[in-house]
Enzyme design. Structure first.
Site, PDB file in Angstrom:
ATOM      1  N   SER A  90      71.913 -23.575  29.497  1.00  0.00           N
ATOM      2  CA  SER A  90      71.790 -25.253  29.653  1.00  0.00           C
ATOM      3  C   SER A  90      72.427 -25.423  28.224  1.00  0.00           C
ATOM      4  O   SER A  90      73.367 -25.526  27.811  1.00  0.00           O
ATOM      5  CB  SER A  90      69.284 -25.479  29.812  1.00  0.00           C
ATOM      6  N   ASP A 203      71.167 -24.426  36.664  1.00  0.00           N
ATOM      7  CA  ASP A 203      70.490 -23.665  35.372  1.00  0.00           C
ATOM      8  C   ASP A 203      69.507 -22.800  35.971  1.00  0.00           C
ATOM      9  O   ASP A 203      68.152 -23.138  36.302  1.00  0.00           O
ATOM     10  CB  ASP A 203      70.222 -25.383  34.985  1.00  0.00           C
TER      11      ASP A 203
END
Length: 607
Positions: A90, A203
């Protein structure tokens, strides 16, 4: 008139250009299983050829909170701690990409604290998978990195994704930055989910929020993990949003945290509980937290290095990118894209006409809407401005005609054709435009200027339009200026001025008493702003923030054939979407020396 119609039709055709999609070639993948986790790995030759023992820094996600990783890397570099590889997820993947590509810490700090991040995102009206479009984010990051191919980074760098079809973990180590980086932060609903060949990436924030295990898979002998996952600031789960966020927190505690603890030698748990996913505007504070907290861990880190007989290294990086130019291009939305990007536009409350100055916008409580199409350096926009019977406006912009100049054309067809054609020159603090403008069938040479200057606690900004006769024997001016002076931590003064001698261009209205005449010559105002935080930031569904509540006293003056004065009180706030600011709202009460009491409100909605 026919030529104007031709221009409009041409712009529409540009905006309807088909979007071409490029297929990303498959990489030859490795498959490794570690304790029931299957990892798919791209090219790992750079990781395999590192001298042992290998030190990895693993950077967690966390949105704005993950800016603490910049401070962590800064402290490690200052202390001479060797970093053989970087692994991120991320926002940690984004920061790892910047550092691993060769950017200096000072450059990364400047990006975090100075970049106009709001220009990187477009609201995704047509999409069903995400709130925001992120093509500009990925392109800007690639332009920042001195090396644009992951496999060529001076520090071997990887980021982790979750592959949805199989549930496997996928380690990215190769490819263009702009093609691959979104795989690290593709959060469903917030940002677009990435698809490459038969893979779908998101993610991995729940299954491995800090990629310590991934670092071991890549051959790390020592793993220093930096986390930016704060505890929720409440224990009352009385809304659907709070319940969902608590569920995610529990899953991270049960799945991700044990991985961090098992596979990390050093864990830097940065204290970010007081910050949120959206606090990108708190970059300086977050960097300081990461720096100070890492400094406290340095004795333990050095002790660990001594056991492995690892020597400290003096790191002396030299910047290789023109950061001033990149930040300037971002500030003025000058990024050219490789692919086509179609974006709807919607405004309410303020007039966003292409022919109006930008510093102060007139009230317009009607919806304005349009479409913007960008393809490479060409950007075409059509706007229905809803102000007059003939509402249509069109804008054609050729970005980066040179490194510092754009070509811009605006047109509003009708019985009294209005158009302008100009070259616009950009610097970090000001722009200068020269060209030609037609107003109600009268043509003028045009000179435009915008500037922003910030010195310590003072910020000055302004905009000037000069109309010069074709014979160069007379000129007219419309100029607007504003300053913000921070008197103390809770008091600021904001003086404003609008001066107009054109008789053709309408003055933007800053006077808050009785409405000035269209050709008002001079308006001045000063606000004394009180910014003490009476109310905490109000968060809605973890994606919206009601914040920056301020109160002010004001005094306004305007004059044309006659003059008047108004004074009063008011309040402003704004609503942020994922840290961006799509809505400003305010109310005020004024006492005018001619018309008595006057109540007003202002709103500026931008999507």
């Amino acid at each position: 008139m026919k030529s104007n119609k031709f221009i409009i039709i041409s712009l529409i055709l540009i905006m309807l250009l088909s979007i071409t999609q490029t297929s990303i070639a498959k990489n030859k993948l490795k498959r490794i299983t570690v304790k029931d986790d299957t990892y798919l790995l791209e090219d790992t030759s750079k990781f395999d050829n590192l001298n042992q023992p290998r030190i990895a820094v693993a950077l967690s996600g966390g949105g704005g909170r993950a800016l603490v990783h910049i401070g962590v890397l800064k402290a490690l570099e200052e202390e001479g701690i060797p970093i053989d590889m970087l692994v991120g997820t991320s926002m940690g993947g984004i920061i790892g990409t910047m550092y691993g590509s060769g950017m200096t810490i000072s450059e990364i700090e400047r990006v975090a604290t100075e970049a106009a991040f709001s220009n990187l995102f477009e609201t995704n009206f047509f999409g069903t998978q995400s709130l925001l479009k992120t093509e500009k984010v990925n392109k800007f990051l690639e332009r920042l990195t001195p090396v644009d191919q992951l496999e060529k980074f001076p520090i071997p760098t990887a980021f982790l994704s979750c592959e949805l079809n199989t549930g496997n973990k996928y380690i990215h180590t190769s490819g263009r930055v702009s093609d691959k980086i979104q795989d690290a932060y593709a959060i469903p609903y917030y940002f677009p989910i990435q698809k490459q060949d038969e893979f779908t990436f998101i993610d991995p924030g729940i299954i491995e929020s800090t990629p310590a295990k991934t670092a071991r898979v890549l051959g790390a002998d020592i793993v220093i993990s930096s986390t930016a996952i704060g505890k929720l600031p409440y224990k009352n789960y009385n809304t659907a949003s709070r319940s969902m966020m608590r569920m995610i927190e529990l899953l991270q505690e049960k799945i991700s945290r044990p991985i961090t603890e098992e596979y990390s030698d050093i864990i830097i748990d940065n204290p970010v509980a007081d910050y949120s996913f959206m606090d990108f505007n708190q970059a300086a504070e977050l960097i300081s937290i990461g720096y100070q907290h890492t400094k406290e861990k340095i004795p333990k880190i050095k002790s660990l290095l001594n056991k492995y007989d690892i020597q400290l290294q003096k790191i002396d990086r030299k910047g290789t990118i023109n950061l001033d130019r990149l930040l300037t291009d971002l500030k003025y939305d000058r990024l050219a894209l490789d692919s086509s990007l179609l974006t709807p536009k919607l405004y309410f409350g303020k007039d966003h006409s292409f022919f109006k100055q930008n510093l102060f916008k007139d009230d317009l409580f009607k919806f304005q809407y349009g479409l913007k199409q960008q393809l490479g350096q060409i950007e075409a926009t059509i706007l229905d401005n809803r102000r007059e019977d003939n509402n249509l406006e069109a804008k054609l912009r050729v970005k980066q005609l040179t490194k510092t100049i754009d070509l811009i054309s605006n047109i509003k067809p009708g019985s009294n054709d209005n158009w302008e054609l100009k070259l616009k020159y950009y610097t970090p603090n000001y722009t200068l435009s020269v060209g030609r403008r037609s107003i109600d069938n009268r043509e003028f040479n045009l000179i435009d200027n915008e500037y922003t200057i910030k010195i310590n606690n003072i910020k000055l900004e302004g905009e000037t339009s000069v109309l010069v006769s074709p014979e160069l024997d007379s000129w007219k001016v419309l100029t607007s200026h504003q300053g913000i002076f921070e008197i103390s931590s809770i008091w600021s003064a904001k003086p404003k001025l609008v001066y107009n001698t054109t008789g053709l261009l309408k003055s933007p209205i800053i006077y808050r008493g009785s409405k000035p005449k269209d050709n008002v010559k001079l308006q001045t105002a000063i606000d004394l702003i009180y910014t003490h935080n009476f109310l905490p930031t109000i968060k809605l569904m973890e994606i919206l923030q009601l914040t920056d509540i301020e109160y002010y006293l004001f005094s306004d003056y305007q004059t044309s054939y006659d003059s008047s004065h108004a004074a009063g009180i008011g309040a402003n706030t704004n609503l942020k979407l994922l840290g961006l600011k799509p809505l400003d709202f305010g109310i005020y009460i004024a006492e005018d020396d001619e018309d008595g009491s006057h109540f007003g409100w202002n709103i500026n909605l931008i999507f």
